[in-house]
Design a protein around this motif. Structure first.
Motif, PDB file in Angstrom:
ATOM      1  N   GLU A  29       0.772  -1.036  -0.021  1.00  0.00           N
ATOM      2  CA  GLU A  29       0.097   0.101   0.210  1.00  0.00           C
ATOM      3  C   GLU A  29       0.752   1.271  -0.151  1.00  0.00           C
ATOM      4  N   ASN A  30       2.044   1.000  -0.164  1.00  0.00           N
ATOM      5  CA  ASN A  30       3.078   2.290  -0.271  1.00  0.00           C
ATOM      6  C   ASN A  30       3.207   3.157   1.253  1.00  0.00           C
ATOM      7  N   ILE A  31       2.984   2.265   2.243  1.00  0.00           N
ATOM      8  CA  ILE A  31       2.967   2.582   3.611  1.00  0.00           C
ATOM      9  C   ILE A  31       4.271   2.023   4.228  1.00  0.00           C
ATOM     10  N   HIS A  32       5.224   2.633   4.535  1.00  0.00           N
ATOM     11  CA  HIS A  32       6.728   2.053   4.960  1.00  0.00           C
ATOM     12  C   HIS A  32       6.774   2.064   6.323  1.00  0.00           C
ATOM     13  N   ALA A  33       6.815   0.948   7.076  1.00  0.00           N
ATOM     14  CA  ALA A  33       7.232   1.027   8.465  1.00  0.00           C
ATOM     15  C   ALA A  33       8.522   0.593   8.742  1.00  0.00           C
ATOM     16  N   ALA A  34       9.339   1.108   9.703  1.00  0.00           N
ATOM     17  CA  ALA A  34      10.568   0.809   9.870  1.00  0.00           C
ATOM     18  C   ALA A  34      10.978   1.166  11.351  1.00  0.00           C
ATOM     19  N   GLN A  35      12.072   0.788  11.772  1.00  0.00           N
ATOM     20  CA  GLN A  35      12.611   0.757  13.179  1.00  0.00           C
ATOM     21  C   GLN A  35      14.137   1.339  13.109  1.00  0.00           C
ATOM     22  N   LEU A  36      14.209   2.372  13.797  1.00  0.00           N
ATOM     23  CA  LEU A  36      15.646   2.934  14.097  1.00  0.00           C
ATOM     24  C   LEU A  36      15.897   2.563  15.534  1.00  0.00           C
ATOM     25  N   ILE A  37      17.108   1.625  15.983  1.00  0.00           N
ATOM     26  CA  ILE A  37      17.590   1.268  17.080  1.00  0.00           C
ATOM     27  C   ILE A  37      18.778   2.172  17.402  1.00  0.00           C
ATOM     28  N   ILE A  38      18.718   2.597  18.762  1.00  0.00           N
ATOM     29  CA  ILE A  38      19.682   3.856  19.178  1.00  0.00           C
ATOM     30  C   ILE A  38      20.138   2.954  20.316  1.00  0.00           C
ATOM     31  N   PRO A  39      21.719   2.245  20.116  1.00  0.00           N
ATOM     32  CA  PRO A  39      21.829   1.274  20.937  1.00  0.00           C
ATOM     33  C   PRO A  39      22.464   2.047  22.437  1.00  0.00           C
ATOM     34  N   GLY A  40      22.737   3.298  22.331  1.00  0.00           N
ATOM     35  CA  GLY A  40      23.641   4.047  23.616  1.00  0.00           C
ATOM     36  C   GLY A  40      22.768   5.625  23.814  1.00  0.00           C
ATOM     37  N   ALA A  41      23.059   6.200  24.581  1.00  0.00           N
ATOM     38  CA  ALA A  41      22.349   7.516  24.837  1.00  0.00           C
ATOM     39  C   ALA A  41      22.696   8.379  23.587  1.00  0.00           C
ATOM     40  N   ILE A  42      21.605   9.364  23.810  1.00  0.00           N
ATOM     41  CA  ILE A  42      21.475  10.508  22.749  1.00  0.00           C
ATOM     42  C   ILE A  42      22.266  11.605  23.316  1.00  0.00           C
ATOM     43  N   ARG A  43      23.190  11.991  22.673  1.00  0.00           N
ATOM     44  CA  ARG A  43      24.069  13.106  23.349  1.00  0.00           C
ATOM     45  C   ARG A  43      24.603  14.145  22.153  1.00  0.00           C
ATOM     46  N   PRO A  44      24.419  15.289  22.549  1.00  0.00           N
ATOM     47  CA  PRO A  44      24.744  16.531  21.597  1.00  0.00           C
ATOM     48  C   PRO A  44      26.043  16.216  20.826  1.00  0.00           C
ATOM     49  N   TYR A  96      14.964  10.998   8.355  1.00  0.00           N
ATOM     50  CA  TYR A  96      14.354  11.657   7.483  1.00  0.00           C
ATOM     51  C   TYR A  96      14.919  10.887   6.277  1.00  0.00           C
ATOM     52  N   GLU A  97      15.915  10.376   6.204  1.00  0.00           N
ATOM     53  CA  GLU A  97      16.687   9.334   5.337  1.00  0.00           C
ATOM     54  C   GLU A  97      16.093   8.082   5.055  1.00  0.00           C
ATOM     55  N   ILE A  98      15.541   7.362   6.165  1.00  0.00           N
ATOM     56  CA  ILE A  98      14.642   6.278   6.009  1.00  0.00           C
ATOM     57  C   ILE A  98      13.416   6.656   5.584  1.00  0.00           C
ATOM     58  N   HIS A  99      12.854   7.611   5.932  1.00  0.00           N
ATOM     59  CA  HIS A  99      11.456   7.869   5.303  1.00  0.00           C
ATOM     60  C   HIS A  99      11.623   8.212   3.911  1.00  0.00           C
ATOM     61  N   LEU A 100      12.698   8.801   3.201  1.00  0.00           N
ATOM     62  CA  LEU A 100      12.777   8.940   1.813  1.00  0.00           C
ATOM     63  C   LEU A 100      13.143   7.355   1.136  1.00  0.00           C
ATOM     64  N   LYS A 101      14.227   7.024   1.666  1.00  0.00           N
ATOM     65  CA  LYS A 101      14.554   5.793   1.010  1.00  0.00           C
ATOM     66  C   LYS A 101      13.650   4.450   0.918  1.00  0.00           C
ATOM     67  N   ARG A 102      12.991   4.380   2.218  1.00  0.00           N
ATOM     68  CA  ARG A 102      12.191   3.131   2.314  1.00  0.00           C
ATOM     69  C   ARG A 102      12.774   1.993   1.940  1.00  0.00           C
ATOM     70  N   ASP A 103      14.064   1.473   2.494  1.00  0.00           N
ATOM     71  CA  ASP A 103      15.131   0.561   1.850  1.00  0.00           C
ATOM     72  C   ASP A 103      15.181  -0.553   3.084  1.00  0.00           C
ATOM     73  N   GLY A 104      14.147  -1.053   3.651  1.00  0.00           N
ATOM     74  CA  GLY A 104      14.103  -2.154   4.607  1.00  0.00           C
ATOM     75  C   GLY A 104      13.579  -1.751   6.087  1.00  0.00           C
ATOM     76  N   PHE A 105      13.479  -2.643   6.918  1.00  0.00           N
ATOM     77  CA  PHE A 105      12.653  -2.527   8.269  1.00  0.00           C
ATOM     78  C   PHE A 105      13.669  -1.916   9.308  1.00  0.00           C
TER      79      PHE A 105
END
Length: 221
Positions: free
Chosen positions: A173-188, A203-212
């Motif tokens: 249906e052209n609806i892309h579901a994807a997961q981003l795993i962040i192993p550690g802490a988010i730090r500036p 944003y890149e995951i949204h555009l490329k739609r290339d895997g889960f």
């Protein structure tokens, strides 16, 4: 104009992703429990020239989450991108040998009922658009359970299974579901896990739609 809806808005990753998607021309719907926080974030985005609105909801209260997403679509336009990335509570992370069945109620509501509610709220609009993106953001315990973080390890694994099933079921249906795993802490100052770098990655995951499943950086040994 379509809308980027962020469940779990905050001043770190949330604000960075809102800026990234808003800068690309999407309206931004920020969802959080704190109206005061939402007011500050929407004001900051407005200074950047981004149309944004704040909608209060608690992901543990599925009715409030459902209502917030419907209100966001009505106010800002159809939701094309949903990001589910609220920060788990510290009490979700009891050691596995201390965790009781009751201790799993809130983590599972947070990481399973919340995402299911959010997806069901936005899916009809995505189907009308003929496109959509569902982004799930999790810590490393989603793929490598940690015995000192039983609640999140169990609940993130369940969320991962749900998201993966969506990826398979909605691809046609052209609806892309994807997961981003962040192993550690988010730090500036983190090379791969700063808010700005992660926002670009999402944003890149949204555009490329290339895997889960995607990783912000490799899991530590």
């Amino acid at each position: 104009m379509t809308t980027f809806a962020l469940v779990g808005a905050g001043p770190g990753l949330g604000l960075a992703t809102a800026r990234r998607f808003g800068g690309a021309g999407h309206a931004v719907a920020l969802i959080s429990r704190s109206a005061e926080k939402l007011d500050a974030l929407t004001a900051e985005l407005a200074r950047d020239g981004i149309q944004a609105g704040g909608f209060t909801a608690d992901v543990l209260d599925t009715e409030s989450l459902d209502a917030a997403l419907y209100a966001a679509a009505a106010a800002l336009g159809p939701i094309e991108i949903l990001q589910y990335s609220p920060v788990p509570r510290a009490d979700f992370m009891k050691p596995v040998l201390e965790a009781t069945a009751d201790d799993l109620d809130a983590p599972l509501a947070f990481s399973v009922k919340g995402p299911v509610t959010a997806v069901n709220a936005v899916l009809p609009g995505m189907r009308q658009l003929g496109r959509g993106t569902l982004l799930f953001v999790n810590g490393g315990s989603a793929v490598r359970p940690h015995p000192d973080r039983a609640g999140t390890s169990i609940a993130f694994a369940a969320e991962s299974a749900y998201a993966r099933m969506l990826h398979d079921a909605l691809a046609a249906e052209n609806i892309h579901a994807a997961q981003l795993i962040i192993p550690g802490a988010i730090r500036p100052d983190a090379e791969h896990s700063s808010p700005e770098v992660l926002a670009r990655r999402l944003y890149e995951i949204h555009l490329k739609r290339d895997g889960f499943r995607h990783y912000a950086e490799p899991l530590p040994d």
